[in-house]
Design a protein around this motif. Structure first.
Motif, PDB file in Angstrom:
ATOM      1  N   ILE A  44     -73.401  -1.421 -15.669  1.00 22.87           N
ATOM      2  CA  ILE A  44     -72.164  -0.848 -15.136  1.00 22.87           C
ATOM      3  C   ILE A  44     -72.515   0.322 -14.232  1.00 22.87           C
ATOM      4  N   ASN A  45     -72.193   0.171 -12.950  1.00 24.91           N
ATOM      5  CA  ASN A  45     -72.438   1.267 -12.014  1.00 24.91           C
ATOM      6  C   ASN A  45     -71.116   1.973 -11.735  1.00 24.91           C
ATOM      7  N   VAL A  46     -71.009   3.214 -12.149  1.00 31.09           N
ATOM      8  CA  VAL A  46     -69.752   3.946 -11.972  1.00 31.09           C
ATOM      9  C   VAL A  46     -69.672   4.610 -10.606  1.00 31.09           C
ATOM     10  N   ALA A  49     -69.803   9.404 -10.354  1.00 32.62           N
ATOM     11  CA  ALA A  49     -68.719   9.781 -11.266  1.00 32.62           C
ATOM     12  C   ALA A  49     -69.310   9.949 -12.668  1.00 32.62           C
ATOM     13  N   GLU A  50     -70.040  11.035 -12.833  1.00 32.76           N
ATOM     14  CA  GLU A  50     -70.836  11.180 -14.062  1.00 32.76           C
ATOM     15  C   GLU A  50     -69.982  11.468 -15.291  1.00 32.76           C
ATOM     16  N   GLN A  51     -68.838  12.135 -15.102  1.00 32.48           N
ATOM     17  CA  GLN A  51     -67.970  12.379 -16.259  1.00 32.48           C
ATOM     18  C   GLN A  51     -67.500  11.051 -16.835  1.00 32.48           C
ATOM     19  N   SER A  52     -67.133  10.172 -15.942  1.00 31.64           N
ATOM     20  CA  SER A  52     -66.682   8.857 -16.380  1.00 31.64           C
ATOM     21  C   SER A  52     -67.845   8.049 -16.960  1.00 31.64           C
ATOM     22  N   MET A  53     -69.039   8.246 -16.417  1.00 31.74           N
ATOM     23  CA  MET A  53     -70.219   7.547 -16.964  1.00 31.74           C
ATOM     24  C   MET A  53     -70.352   7.840 -18.463  1.00 31.74           C
ATOM     25  N   GLY A  55     -67.925   9.130 -20.509  1.00 27.71           N
ATOM     26  CA  GLY A  55     -66.724   8.666 -21.215  1.00 27.71           C
ATOM     27  C   GLY A  55     -66.751   7.161 -21.438  1.00 27.71           C
ATOM     28  N   ILE A  56     -67.170   6.421 -20.419  1.00 28.12           N
ATOM     29  CA  ILE A  56     -67.260   4.957 -20.543  1.00 28.12           C
ATOM     30  C   ILE A  56     -68.301   4.594 -21.609  1.00 28.12           C
ATOM     31  N   GLY A  59     -66.704   5.041 -24.870  1.00 27.06           N
ATOM     32  CA  GLY A  59     -65.761   3.956 -25.151  1.00 27.06           C
ATOM     33  C   GLY A  59     -66.480   2.690 -25.594  1.00 27.06           C
ATOM     34  N   LEU A  60     -67.593   2.393 -24.919  1.00 29.17           N
ATOM     35  CA  LEU A  60     -68.392   1.222 -25.323  1.00 29.17           C
ATOM     36  C   LEU A  60     -68.899   1.399 -26.749  1.00 29.17           C
ATOM     37  N   MET A  83     -68.048  16.118 -21.708  1.00 25.98           N
ATOM     38  CA  MET A  83     -67.970  14.717 -22.171  1.00 25.98           C
ATOM     39  C   MET A  83     -69.137  14.424 -23.119  1.00 25.98           C
TER      40      MET A  83
ATOM     41  N   HIS B 124     -60.341  13.152 -20.934  1.00 23.56           N
ATOM     42  CA  HIS B 124     -61.420  12.376 -21.550  1.00 23.56           C
ATOM     43  C   HIS B 124     -60.982  10.949 -21.886  1.00 23.56           C
ATOM     44  N   SER B 127     -61.454   7.468 -19.494  1.00 22.62           N
ATOM     45  CA  SER B 127     -62.810   6.911 -19.341  1.00 22.62           C
ATOM     46  C   SER B 127     -63.228   6.175 -20.615  1.00 22.62           C
ATOM     47  N   MET B 128     -62.862   6.727 -21.765  1.00 25.08           N
ATOM     48  CA  MET B 128     -63.191   6.023 -23.014  1.00 25.08           C
ATOM     49  C   MET B 128     -62.438   4.688 -23.073  1.00 25.08           C
ATOM     50  N   MET B 132     -63.973   1.004 -23.555  1.00 29.62           N
ATOM     51  CA  MET B 132     -63.495   0.059 -24.566  1.00 29.62           C
ATOM     52  C   MET B 132     -63.100  -1.274 -23.912  1.00 29.62           C
ATOM     53  N   GLU B 161     -61.517   9.802 -11.804  1.00 31.56           N
ATOM     54  CA  GLU B 161     -62.728   8.967 -11.859  1.00 31.56           C
ATOM     55  C   GLU B 161     -62.406   7.688 -12.623  1.00 31.56           C
ATOM     56  N   MET B 165     -62.241   3.761 -11.655  1.00 30.97           N
ATOM     57  CA  MET B 165     -63.102   2.836 -12.387  1.00 30.97           C
ATOM     58  C   MET B 165     -62.314   1.614 -12.859  1.00 30.97           C
TER      59      MET B 165
END
Lengths: 306, 277
Positions: A44-46, A49-53, A55-56, A59-60, A83, B124, B127-128, B132, B161, B165
């Motif tokens: 996954i290349n965001v 956007a490191e904050q989202s990196m 957070g994602i 989530g995973l 984050m 936050h 993005s989570m 998911m 962001e 995404m």
């Protein structure tokens, strides 16, 4: 290290369908390209956007996956700091934050690309684990460990490219949370981690030429630190030397001093670190280390070898 | 017998009654503590009710293949009230809200029953949610990830962001709501950032299917989601009133955080009970 990491990650992803890599616009060096081709849904290349990196990745992990968040060290740890703290550490999720090119390796890119206080910062976070392999062989072992551990978050501190291997004949195996003796001696003990191990090896050779029996130790796990192991090293050697590419506070050097005090160590203890300063120098990695006072000659002089 | 998870039939009149009941429950809890985000919870009561009681599918055992993440963590009182109603949280959990021996605080904590993520710091959640949704896609499972953002939270750069995404990755399994009550701590959201509105245009520009609804109309909320076109993440901009349901709380910023006094409690209860009749 970069290529070894990519290869180890690819292997881990092949063995475990829950391994993901979330990258922030970083070039797919080495096997990362293979990862992307083979497992596009897990690469996954965001973008930038490191904050989202982070957070994602959280989530995973909340859904049971085993993600690696991967970019240049400053951008993987500093930029998305909250984050890392809230999403990864507070929730205690098994996400590996990979800091590529830590220290002052990006020696021509300026202070925005230097990561000299990362161990102090990551180490201040509850639940965070920190691993700093000293050579590509340790990168492979550490990556494989990160890909299956469920303790919580890890900050994996890497070099960049072209590092030699130091641990082929190490006397100890790589065990998370334990000091690793590369060679065992009785007079002098050199503690180090990360790619500056090369300087530690050179120093050992010079000690040996001066007739000393030298232990060389890879302190690859900075958190949790093997405090008993360090106390033992301080007790069983007359002279202990720490060589570390990190700020003077919050890293191996300051921890070793604390342990020396707590364990009433009687040995001589010399520590060599980066300075607590932003420097505005450019040149080779060696030039930058020198500008921070971490030149080989200064270290050798500092330990009484020149 | 079909064992596939199923969507509850949604009865808007019943939803209105539930929401009054939830508001009363939150009002009760408010008497145990000095402060709670009562206005923020009342503002998204119908939205969160619709997610749990109308949108999330249920397996035979009551579990759900879908996920709800409260991105505006400060609104979690409504989530707690619903989780209690669903039997996920206990009465004792609620009684010990914000108390030393309890597990529930003013923001959702991951690990507590029914809580899918720790939030409280804004920006936050989304993005989570994206992570998911990617996990659902990677495993080829069908879970839908629902979330509620505050309109203040939409000012966070990290939210954008994640907005970017979700559409870049084509995550049609995300359903997000903005609880657009036009208030943040220091005043009106639209006064803090006038050029930020209308919000709908921004989400459309970022590639989301976007719909605007009355955020206190259960049927409208439900319809907005079930009648979506699909193929993109869905953003429901829900126009709401902060403190909805209690006249003196509505659109009064102090009720972002304050607990009602005894007299205020009585008056609020009277209003909610009158609405129930």
């Amino acid at each position: 290290m970069r290529n070894t990491f990519a290869e180890a990650l690819y292997k881990a992803a092949t063995a475990n369908p829950d391994v993901y890599v979330v990258v922030a616009d970083i070039s797919p060096a080495g096997s990362m390209g293979k990862f992307r081709e083979q497992y596009p849904e897990r690469f996954i290349n965001v973008g930038v956007a490191e904050q989202s990196m982070i957070g994602i990745s959280a989530g995973l992990a909340l859904k049971g996956c085993q993600p690696f968040a991967y970019t240049i060290a400053t951008f993987s740890l500093y930029r998305p700091f909250e984050m890392v703290r809230d999403d990864l550490c507070y929730q205690n999720l098994p996400v590996t934050v990979v800091g590529m090119g830590a220290g002052v390796i990006y020696s021509t890119l300026g202070g925005t690309h230097h990561t000299q206080e990362d161990i102090a910062i990551a180490g201040a976070l509850p639940n965070m684990q920190i691993v700093s392999p000293c050579d590509p062989a340790e990168v492979a072992l550490a990556t494989a460990w990160c890909a299956q551990q469920k303790n919580g978050p890890v900050y994996l501190r890497l070099g960049k490219a072209g590092e030699p291997v130091f641990t082929d004949n190490a006397v100890d195996p790589w065990v998370f949370g334990k000091l690793r003796c590369i060679q065992r001696g009785s007079d002098v003990c050199i503690l180090s981690h990360g790619i500056i191990m090369g300087m530690a090896m050179k120093l050992a050779r010079q000690f040996e030429a001066a007739g000393k029996s030298v232990s060389i130790v890879s302190c690859h796990t900075l958190k949790p630190l093997d405090r008993a192991g360090i106390a033992e090293a301080l007790k069983s050697h007359k002279h202990v030397v720490v060589v570390e590419e990190h700020a003077p506070h919050g890293g191996l050097a300051s921890h070793t001093k604390q342990i020396a005090w707590d364990s009433r160590a009687q040995c001589r203890l010399d520590v060599f670190t980066l300075q607590d300063e932003f420097i505005h120098n450019y040149g080779s990695h060696e030039d930058l280390l020198g500008a921070h006072g971490l030149s080989y000659d200064r270290i050798a002089a500092g330990v009484g070898l020149s | 017998m079909n064992d596939a998870p199923r969507l509850n039939s949604f009865d808007a009149a019943a939803a209105r009654q539930r929401c009054l009941r939830y508001r009363k429950r939150i009002l009760d809890i408010s008497q145990q503590v000095q402060a709670l985000h009562i206005g923020s919870a009342y503002s998204c009561t119908e939205i969160v009710d619709c997610v749990y009681n109308g949108l999330m599918r249920r397996n035979g055992d009551g579990s759900s293949p879908d996920t709800f993440l409260m991105s505006k963590g400060h609104g979690c009182m409504i989530q707690y009230a619903i989780l209690e109603d669903l039997g996920v949280l206990t009465r004792q959990d609620m009684d010990l809200y914000c108390k030393p021996n309890g597990i529930l605080g003013c923001h959702p904590d991951y690990g507590n029953p029914g809580i899918e993520a720790s939030t409280g710091s804004l920006g936050h959640g989304l993005s989570m949610v994206v992570g998911m949704a990617l996990a659902e896609r990677g495993r080829r499972t069908s879970g839908v990830i629902y979330t509620v953002l505050s309109d203040g939270e939409v000012q966070e750069g990290s939210t954008w962001e994640a907005v970017l995404m979700a559409s870049s990755f084509g995550l049609s399994n995300i359903v997000a709501f903005v609880d657009y009550n036009n208030f943040q701590s220091l005043g009106r959201t639209s006064e803090t950032h006038p050029s930020f509105f209308p919000l709908v245009d921004k989400f459309v520009a970022f590639g989301w299917e976007t719909v605007e609804v009355d955020g206190h109309d259960p049927a409208a909320i439900h319809d907005a989601v079930v009648s979506r076109k699909g193929g993109k993440p869905l953003m429901v901009v829900a126009n709401t009133t902060k403190g909805k349901g209690v006249s003196y709380m509505e659109n009064v910023p102090i009720w972002h955080y304050r607990s009602p006094s005894k007299d205020e409690y009585k008056k609020a209860l009277e209003e909610l009970e009158a609405a129930q009749r």
